[in-house]
Design an enzyme around this catalytic site. Structure first.
Site, short mmCIF file in Angstrom:
data_model
loop_
_atom_site.label_atom_id
_atom_site.label_comp_id
_atom_site.label_asym_id
_atom_site.label_seq_id
_atom_site.Cartn_x
_atom_site.Cartn_y
_atom_site.Cartn_z
N GLU A 1 1.08 -1.34 -0.29
CA GLU A 1 -0.16 -0.01 -0.18
C GLU A 1 0.33 0.81 -0.40
O GLU A 1 0.74 2.00 0.60
CB GLU A 1 -0.99 0.27 1.16
CG GLU A 1 -1.71 -1.43 1.67
CD GLU A 1 -2.74 -1.02 3.01
OE1 GLU A 1 -2.73 0.19 3.20
OE2 GLU A 1 -3.56 -2.17 2.39
N GLU B 1 -6.76 -11.03 -0.66
CA GLU B 1 -7.16 -10.38 0.15
C GLU B 1 -8.75 -10.68 -0.40
O GLU B 1 -8.90 -10.06 -0.29
CB GLU B 1 -6.43 -9.39 0.69
CG GLU B 1 -4.88 -9.04 1.25
CD GLU B 1 -4.53 -8.09 2.08
OE1 GLU B 1 -5.60 -7.43 2.67
OE2 GLU B 1 -3.71 -7.67 2.07
C1 GLA Z 1 -4.56 -4.46 4.32
C2 GLA Z 1 -3.54 -5.44 4.76
C3 GLA Z 1 -3.92 -6.44 5.58
C4 GLA Z 1 -5.20 -6.21 6.63
C5 GLA Z 1 -5.76 -5.62 5.75
C6 GLA Z 1 -7.36 -5.87 6.40
O1 GLA Z 1 -5.38 -4.65 3.35
O2 GLA Z 1 -3.10 -5.02 3.46
O3 GLA Z 1 -2.70 -6.94 6.31
O4 GLA Z 1 -4.55 -6.07 7.53
O5 GLA Z 1 -5.41 -4.81 5.22
O6 GLA Z 1 -7.73 -6.99 7.93
#
Ligand code: GLA
Length: 363
Positions: A161, A268
């Site tokens: 990020e 994710e």
């Molecule tokens: C981001 C992070 C993850 C997690 C999510 C929320 O996507 O990469 O590690 O913390 O936020 O759980």
């Protein structure tokens, strides 16, 4: 036996096991899981904490998945709480579990602006450290963590990020950036590559299908590749909703990133039944105490669409990982506000497959 009949039998078999004492054995023995239906496509993973690795949840994981991502245990705050102290127990247990059962592990993550330990950016007087000090700390951290799991973690989310939320800006104005400029990104990849030359190294981010964000991520990756930085892949987090991404935006993103010669993974995955919200709002609309029929329908359509696209792009996609095992354990029950129930995954609060599960294996 036709597909639906076979699965109707399987569902009733699973249902009969939820209340019995032989749950874990029964469910594990109940047959094929996602990983088997998708064995010709890509590994299917799941984010876990220590608590998921025993009892019924562990059985479910072993039946359904063949890759694990520690949800929190390898983040810098939890794993490196003090400059001269690491906390390995949780991460080691997850890696051991994966090794014992033959699952792959994605390491997550090495450099992020959130969940950082308190000591990281400061000196003994509480002042911000210099660029040299911060890069040295980053190197120590990455060498130690990646070195420890060399050969056991096949891929790392190296930088997480780094792109700003404001579409008119480029890199996020984090402490990493304020202290080091953009160099922390290339250095993180170089340190990781030195520590494990055979690990696959990913840049990971969210909303990567929105054209404006996609183009900024593309620009970053292109700069890194042009400079010879050892980045091998891009992780599209896949924190999606019943309304986005569109099929076109998803395909465009996969094509755009793979045109750089990078591996693409969905790292994710979850599909919230609420619209994307990063900021807490005073009033949240449409809260659902139970999954409404309308949201269920939209979620099924969205999951069916994205898995159809995933199968179509199996050459470009080298992994799909869900962010959590079941609805009850999802981070989205506490984000953006604590206590709003969400239903983003394929397994319900009782660990049973939801209707949507049968749709995405029924291709
Ligand atoms: C981001 C992070 C993850 C997690 C999510 C929320 O996507 O990469 O590690 O913390 O936020 O759980």
């Amino acid at each position: 036996m036709n597909f639906y009949l076979r699965h109707a039998i399987l569902i009733s078999l699973l249902a009969s096991q939820t209340s019995g004492a032989q749950d874990s054995v029964g469910i594990q023995g109940a047959g094929k899981g996602l990983k088997d239906y998708y064995s010709q496509y890509f590994p299917i993973g799941v984010a876990v904490g220590l608590r998921s690795l025993s009892g019924r949840e562990a059985s479910l994981i072993l039946r359904e998945f063949n890759s694990l991502t520690p949800e929190n245990a390898m983040k810098m705050g939890p794993i490196h709480p003090e400059e001269n102290r690491y906390y390995w127990k949780d991460a080691d247990s997850i890696v051991d579990f994966a090794q014992r059962h033959g699952l792959k592990v994605r390491g997550h993550n090495l450099c992020w602006h959130e969940q950082t330990p308190a000591w990281l950016f400061k000196d003994g007087q509480g002042n911000l450290v210099s660029k040299e000090v911060l890069l040295r700390r980053l190197k120590d951290h990455i060498s130690t963590v990646v070195g420890r799991y060399q050969g056991k973690v096949y891929a790392w989310d190296v930088v997480n990020e780094a792109i700003d939320d404001d579409s008119l800006k480029f890199l996020r104005n984090s402490l990493w950036f304020r202290i080091c400029g953009d160099e922390f990104i290339s250095k993180a990849f170089e340190f990781a590559h030195q520590a494990d030359p055979s690990a696959e190294l990913f840049y990971n981010d969210y909303n990567t299908e929105r054209p404006e964000k996609r183009e900024r991520v593309y620009r970053l990756l292109k700069q890194l590749l042009t400079a010879g930085v050892p980045v091998n892949g891009v992780g599209l987090q896949g924190h999606w909703t019943v309304n986005e991404p569109t099929e076109k935006d998803l395909k465009d993103a996969i094509e755009r990133f793979s045109s750089l010669g990078l591996k693409v993974q969905i790292t994710e995955l979850d599909i919230s039944v609420y619209p994307w919200e990063k900021q807490k709002r005073m009033k949240l609309s449409g809260e659902q105490d139970e999954l409404s029929p309308e949201s269920e329908k939209r979620q099924i359509e969205q999951y069916e669409m994205i898995f159809k696209v995933f199968r179509e792009y199996k050459k470009q996609l080298t992994g799909i990982s869900f962010w959590g095992v079941s609805d009850g354990g999802s981070w989205l029950n506490n984000y953006p506000v604590a206590g709003r129930k969400n239903y983003p995954l394929l397994f319900g609060r009782n660990l049973m497959p939801k209707k949507v599960y049968w749709k995405i294996i029924g291709f």
